[in-house]
Design a protein around this motif. Structure first.
Motif, PDB file in Angstrom:
ATOM      1  N   ILE A 705      24.142 -51.595  13.019  1.00  0.00           N
ATOM      2  CA  ILE A 705      23.740 -51.604  14.417  1.00  0.00           C
ATOM      3  C   ILE A 705      24.993 -51.483  15.267  1.00  0.00           C
ATOM      4  N   SER A 706      24.967 -50.575  16.209  1.00  0.00           N
ATOM      5  CA  SER A 706      26.077 -50.442  17.158  1.00  0.00           C
ATOM      6  C   SER A 706      25.675 -51.161  18.439  1.00  0.00           C
ATOM      7  N   ILE A 707      26.507 -52.116  18.900  1.00  0.00           N
ATOM      8  CA  ILE A 707      26.140 -52.929  20.055  1.00  0.00           C
ATOM      9  C   ILE A 707      27.323 -53.046  21.018  1.00  0.00           C
ATOM     10  N   SER A 708      27.031 -53.038  22.312  1.00  0.00           N
ATOM     11  CA  SER A 708      28.069 -53.193  23.327  1.00  0.00           C
ATOM     12  C   SER A 708      27.494 -53.926  24.530  1.00  0.00           C
ATOM     13  N   ALA A 709      28.400 -54.504  25.332  1.00  0.00           N
ATOM     14  CA  ALA A 709      27.983 -55.230  26.546  1.00  0.00           C
ATOM     15  C   ALA A 709      29.033 -55.018  27.633  1.00  0.00           C
ATOM     16  N   TYR A 710      28.573 -54.708  28.840  1.00  0.00           N
ATOM     17  CA  TYR A 710      29.507 -54.502  29.949  1.00  0.00           C
ATOM     18  C   TYR A 710      28.792 -54.807  31.265  1.00  0.00           C
ATOM     19  N   PRO A 711      29.491 -55.258  32.328  1.00  0.00           N
ATOM     20  CA  PRO A 711      30.900 -55.664  32.316  1.00  0.00           C
ATOM     21  C   PRO A 711      31.075 -56.965  31.544  1.00  0.00           C
ATOM     22  N   ILE A 741      20.307 -64.792  22.689  1.00  0.00           N
ATOM     23  CA  ILE A 741      21.628 -65.180  23.177  1.00  0.00           C
ATOM     24  C   ILE A 741      21.812 -66.671  22.899  1.00  0.00           C
ATOM     25  N   PHE A 742      22.982 -67.003  22.320  1.00  0.00           N
ATOM     26  CA  PHE A 742      23.295 -68.363  21.918  1.00  0.00           C
ATOM     27  C   PHE A 742      24.543 -68.843  22.647  1.00  0.00           C
ATOM     28  N   ASN A 743      24.643 -70.179  22.820  1.00  0.00           N
ATOM     29  CA  ASN A 743      25.928 -70.727  23.244  1.00  0.00           C
ATOM     30  C   ASN A 743      26.794 -70.929  22.008  1.00  0.00           C
ATOM     31  N   VAL A 744      28.010 -71.402  22.196  1.00  0.00           N
ATOM     32  CA  VAL A 744      28.932 -71.478  21.062  1.00  0.00           C
ATOM     33  C   VAL A 744      28.560 -72.576  20.085  1.00  0.00           C
ATOM     34  N   ARG A 745      27.588 -73.415  20.442  1.00  0.00           N
ATOM     35  CA  ARG A 745      27.120 -74.437  19.512  1.00  0.00           C
ATOM     36  C   ARG A 745      26.006 -73.916  18.620  1.00  0.00           C
ATOM     37  N   GLY A 746      25.643 -72.649  18.811  1.00  0.00           N
ATOM     38  CA  GLY A 746      24.568 -72.088  18.009  1.00  0.00           C
ATOM     39  C   GLY A 746      23.194 -72.383  18.553  1.00  0.00           C
ATOM     40  N   GLN A 747      23.095 -72.871  19.792  1.00  0.00           N
ATOM     41  CA  GLN A 747      21.789 -73.148  20.400  1.00  0.00           C
ATOM     42  C   GLN A 747      21.293 -71.905  21.143  1.00  0.00           C
ATOM     43  N   LYS A 748      20.070 -71.546  20.906  1.00  0.00           N
ATOM     44  CA  LYS A 748      19.502 -70.386  21.579  1.00  0.00           C
ATOM     45  C   LYS A 748      19.232 -70.722  23.045  1.00  0.00           C
ATOM     46  N   VAL A 749      19.779 -69.925  23.950  1.00  0.00           N
ATOM     47  CA  VAL A 749      19.573 -70.169  25.372  1.00  0.00           C
ATOM     48  C   VAL A 749      18.698 -69.098  26.029  1.00  0.00           C
ATOM     49  N   GLY A 795      31.628 -69.783  30.294  1.00  0.00           N
ATOM     50  CA  GLY A 795      31.916 -69.945  28.883  1.00  0.00           C
ATOM     51  C   GLY A 795      31.581 -68.703  28.097  1.00  0.00           C
ATOM     52  N   THR A 796      31.683 -68.828  26.788  1.00  0.00           N
ATOM     53  CA  THR A 796      31.424 -67.706  25.891  1.00  0.00           C
ATOM     54  C   THR A 796      30.027 -67.833  25.297  1.00  0.00           C
ATOM     55  N   TYR A 797      29.296 -66.735  25.282  1.00  0.00           N
ATOM     56  CA  TYR A 797      27.948 -66.683  24.721  1.00  0.00           C
ATOM     57  C   TYR A 797      27.881 -65.557  23.693  1.00  0.00           C
ATOM     58  N   ILE A 798      26.992 -65.700  22.758  1.00  0.00           N
ATOM     59  CA  ILE A 798      26.911 -64.784  21.623  1.00  0.00           C
ATOM     60  C   ILE A 798      25.580 -64.058  21.648  1.00  0.00           C
ATOM     61  N   VAL A 799      25.636 -62.740  21.628  1.00  0.00           N
ATOM     62  CA  VAL A 799      24.444 -61.901  21.582  1.00  0.00           C
ATOM     63  C   VAL A 799      24.175 -61.541  20.129  1.00  0.00           C
ATOM     64  N   LYS A 800      22.963 -61.759  19.689  1.00  0.00           N
ATOM     65  CA  LYS A 800      22.606 -61.477  18.304  1.00  0.00           C
ATOM     66  C   LYS A 800      21.357 -60.593  18.271  1.00  0.00           C
ATOM     67  N   VAL A 801      21.475 -59.455  17.629  1.00  0.00           N
ATOM     68  CA  VAL A 801      20.358 -58.518  17.486  1.00  0.00           C
ATOM     69  C   VAL A 801      19.914 -58.520  16.033  1.00  0.00           C
ATOM     70  N   ALA A 808      23.502 -57.722  14.078  1.00  0.00           N
ATOM     71  CA  ALA A 808      24.766 -57.431  14.744  1.00  0.00           C
ATOM     72  C   ALA A 808      24.975 -58.449  15.853  1.00  0.00           C
ATOM     73  N   THR A 809      26.239 -58.782  16.132  1.00  0.00           N
ATOM     74  CA  THR A 809      26.557 -59.742  17.181  1.00  0.00           C
ATOM     75  C   THR A 809      27.699 -59.230  18.040  1.00  0.00           C
ATOM     76  N   THR A 810      27.754 -59.746  19.259  1.00  0.00           N
ATOM     77  CA  THR A 810      28.893 -59.526  20.141  1.00  0.00           C
ATOM     78  C   THR A 810      28.993 -60.708  21.076  1.00  0.00           C
ATOM     79  N   LYS A 811      30.154 -60.838  21.743  1.00  0.00           N
ATOM     80  CA  LYS A 811      30.372 -61.954  22.659  1.00  0.00           C
ATOM     81  C   LYS A 811      30.298 -61.481  24.103  1.00  0.00           C
TER      82      LYS A 811
END
Length: 816
Positions: A705-711, A741-749, A795-801, A808-811
């Protein structure tokens, strides 16, 4: 049998009454007085005040020895006079007070109701060194801080045929409270023939009975009690210095049977409901816990449905008394909010404080999935207990904030036993004399994935140190894992910020373990972080970062067998580490081993205590200098202390991490071991997100999977349009892809809704020949909010597809 007993009792006491004068009180004016208090003021020792039926709105003070305060029930034996002769405090004053040092007071045949006291005793108060007999009374609907129905203050009392029900005490003893003091003890005797009844009262602890500073067992012969087999939730007997005494309740009848099922509570519920389903939810949390059965073999859960729970919004009763083996579980940190508010009428007396959840003497406590605040109420506390040495207090997924502790910390437990604390966020706390966490007795277990930040103690004294912001005494072992301690400030020159100590019951070697923890922006004029104990404790710091701390003394003070592995110390303090002197005990030695760690000034950054047997081993694998953090963030942002690509700490940790007991992810939620080597400190450079407990144990191979996020980062999220998230699949998936989308603790937000792919829509439109995009292309926009449309913090959040078996994941970073 009962009537015969009463007549015999009356025949015995009548001659004593006859020695004095009888003062008759009747509202219609046919007696000597229309006011009970007027008759009491005129009475002499041995006199009787005989009250005729009516509702007397009075607050009575008995100040003369040997007074008999009676209704016509005493002279006729007719119990109907109990209900018809009422002393009513009008919810303004206490109903009756027997003043200090009075003897031989008899009160009989009344209903005592609607009494109110900001201190002790809403119904009847028996002061120090008094002796009284209370007979055939109905004491109901009274309110006080201590002892809603009756408060026995180091006094002697005989209870016969007294019914105590539907009373409320803010702190202890909804029905009956007793305490010793001033050289006197309380002596309470229950009539075994003309039995009393105590039931359906409410309090922060000891719903029906609370005996404090007891010096002997309590024998209570009761017709009716709240439940047939009471626990400490209903009746507490607390001995002097926690001595072990027993409450023996001989009960003939139970007022109610506890419900052996989970119960539900909703802000829109009603306490007349059964609570067995969300559709028939109760309204008050206190009521649900009161009704549910506590069973250690099959614990039940009180489920708090989404919404706000407060005294103002939906008449919540505080403190919420927790019951052993009853879990209280919200619907999530972002969904369930409990706002503890002070009682509208009862100011807090010295030594007491506003508590949201109280578990004074309960063994097994479990609180999870909610936010707790007191909206900056002075002298407040989120959760408080337990005086039970066997107790465990499990706290999971809690956000505690906006607390102003003074007498007790935001989380304040005496004994926490073998407990698990996981994913706690305790923040934004200002205190004059308390802190975030205080375990005054002992605790063992694990504190993991938790954040303690943004707290200030304004306490200052020229002579007496104040409480630390975090103070924990352990018993045997405790493990801190993936925890953050940041932005903590103490004003007082002699007070530590964090103090982790230990008990010795018996003499034992305690074990402190800190894995993957961050200590940053801690400010103090004294030692900042103490991890100390007698009997040569074992202390392990693994992959921890101590950085950005400022003070006049030392960042870390330790003693015992200390192992520092893969850690970073970079602080603006005279020394990074100090050996704690164990004066006067030649058997106490400190041996510090520093392996694969960076100490700002090397071995010169460690202040030894030069006694025979102490050693400091700064191994050749360790280094000094600048860790070269990434910076670029506010210094109060933990990510400021992650590693830049120039850092000497990258791949500089131990080659073999076996046995280090590290979590699988670092403090930012990335894989803890990356590039087949671990870094120093709590952050792993260049690592990818570790998301979800069902992920494989090692990073998966490159995704299809190819994934991107902007800005990215998303600046000024409240005004920006959002982040465009795009991804492409190699072909049409069997099922609709899922984007979470998860926070850095692995909780789905957040779960994003996806429409059909671009290619599918083009095909349906009959324009397939014009499609140049290879694969299935999807796009969506995230506005930086959670599933409840609440803006998320910076903060930093993690996108998971997920699509079929591909992941695939990205921050994405949000900066406000």
């Amino acid at each position: 049998m009962k009537t015969r007993y009463l007549l015999i009792l009356w025949a015995i006491v009548l001659p004593a009454f006859a020695l004095g004068i009888t003062h008759q009180v009747n509202l219609d004016g046919s007696g000597n007085y229309i006011s009970i208090q007027a008759a009491l003021d005129a009475a002499n020792p041995g006199d009787t005040v005989l009250v005729y039926p009516g509702r007397y709105y009075e607050s009575l003070s008995i100040v003369t020895n040997g007074i008999n305060l009676l209704s016509l029930e005493a002279t006729t034996g007719n119990p109907a006079y109990i209900d018809s002769t009422i002393i009513d405090g009008n919810n303004i004053e206490r109903c009756i007070l027997v003043s200090r040092n009075l003897q031989h007071i008899n009160i009989r045949g009344f209903t005592i109701t609607n009494g109110f006291a900001t201190g002790g005793a809403g119904g009847i108060g028996l002061a120090v060194n008094t002796s009284s007999t209370l007979t055939n009374l109905r004491i109901k609907n009274n309110t006080a801080n201590l002892g809603g129905g009756i408060n026995v203050g180091a006094a002697t009392v005989m209870l016969s045929g007294v019914e105590i029900f539907d009373n409320y005490a803010l702190t202890f003893g909804g029905g009956l409270y007793a305490s010793s003091g001033g050289g006197y003890v309380n002596t309470i005797t229950f009539d075994p023939v003309n039995r009393c009844s105590i039931y359906n009262n409410r309090s922060g602890a000891g719903q029906d009975i609370f005996i404090q500073d007891a010096t002997s067992d309590l024998e209570a012969y009761l017709d009716t009690f709240s439940v047939a087999v009471p626990t400490t939730y209903y009746a507490v007997l607390q001995g002097v210095n926690l001595a072990e005494y027993q409450v023996h309740l001989d009960i003939l009848n139970a007022h109610h049977q506890e419900i052996n099922n989970d119960l539900y509570v909703s802000p829109q519920g009603d306490d007349i409901n059964d609570g067995l389903s969300p559709a028939t939810a109760l309204k008050t949390i206190h009521t649900a816990i009161y009704r549910v059965a506590g069973d250690s073999l099959n614990p039940k859960t009180v489920h708090l449905l989404p919404g706000t729970y407060s005294r103002t919004d939906n008449e919540q009763v505080f403190p919420i008394a927790l019951k052993s083996s009853v879990k209280v579980k919200g619907s999530g940190i972002d969904s369930t909010l409990v706002i503890g508010e002070p009682h509208q009428q009862i100011p807090l007396a010295f030594g007491f404080f506003d508590v949201v959840f109280k578990h004074h003497n309960e063994e097994l406590i479990d609180l999870s999935e909610m936010s707790i605040t007191t909206q900056d109420t002075d002298n407040s506390c989120a959760t408080n207990g337990s005086r039970n040495r066997k107790g465990s207090v499990n706290l999971t997924n809690l956000h505690i904030y906006g607390i102003r502790p003074q007498t007790a910390a935001a989380i304040d437990c005496f004994f926490a036993g073998d407990s698990v604390w996981d994913n706690l966020l305790v923040e934004n706390i200002e205190t004059m004399r308390a802190g975030l966490v205080n375990i005054g007795g002992s605790m063992c277990g694990t504190i993991s994935n938790s954040i303690f930040r943004n707290a200030t103690s304004t306490y200052e004294s020229a002579s007496v140190p104040g409480p630390s912001l975090i103070s924990i005494r352990i018993d045997k072992k405790i493990n801190f894992e993936n925890c953050e301690f940041s932005n903590l400030t103490v004003y007082d020159d002699d007070t530590n910020v964090i103090q982790i100590g230990a008990v010795q019951f018996p003499q034992q070697q305690n074990h402190f373990s800190f894995n993957n923890c961050l200590f940053t922006n801690i400010n103090s004029h004294n030692d900042m972080i103490l991890v100390v104990s007698s009997n040569n404790p074992k202390i392990d710091f693994t992959n921890c970062t101590f950085a950005g701390n400022q003070g006049d003394a030392y960042t870390l003070k330790v003693n015992g067998e200390v192992n520092i592995v893969n850690c970073i110390f970079d602080n603006d303090t005279p020394y990074q580490i100090k050996v704690n002197p164990m004066d006067g005990n030649p058997s106490e030695h400190t041996n510090i081993s520093i392996d694969h760690s960076l100490i700002k000034d090397g071995i010169d950054g460690i202040l030894p205590f030069p006694v025979p047997g102490n050693t400091i081993d700064f191994l050749p694998t360790s280094i000094s200098g600048d860790p070269l953090f990434v910076g670029g963030f506010d210094i109060h942002d933990p990510l400021n202390y992650s590693l830049s690509k120039y850092s000497p700490c990258i791949n500089a940790g131990t080659p073999d991490t076996t046995g280090l007991a590290l979590p699988p992810y670092d403090l930012a939620g990335n894989w803890r071991v990356w590039d087949n080597r671990i870094d120093m400190g709590c952050y792993e450079y260049g690592s990818e997100p570790h998301v979800g407990i069902d992920d494989p144990a090692l990073p998966s191979p490159p995704q299809k999977i190819s994934i991107s996020a902007y800005p990215n980062p998303l600046l000024n999220a409240s005004k920006a349009a959002g982040v465009f998230i795009e991804f492409t699949l190699p072909g049409k998936p069997a099922a609709q892809p899922v984007l979470d989308i998860f926070n850095v603790r692995g909780q789905k937000v957040k779960t994003m809704r996806l429409t059909e792919s671009y290619n599918s829509l083009i095909h349906k439109a009959g324009l397939a020949g014009d499609v140049k995009q290879k694969g299935e292309f999807y796009s969506t926009v995230w506005n930086g909010k959670d599933n409840n449309n609440r803006p998320l913090a910076s903060g930093t959040y993690i996108v998971k597809v997920k699509a079929d078996k591909m992941v695939a994941t990205t921050k994405i970073t949000i900066i406000k």
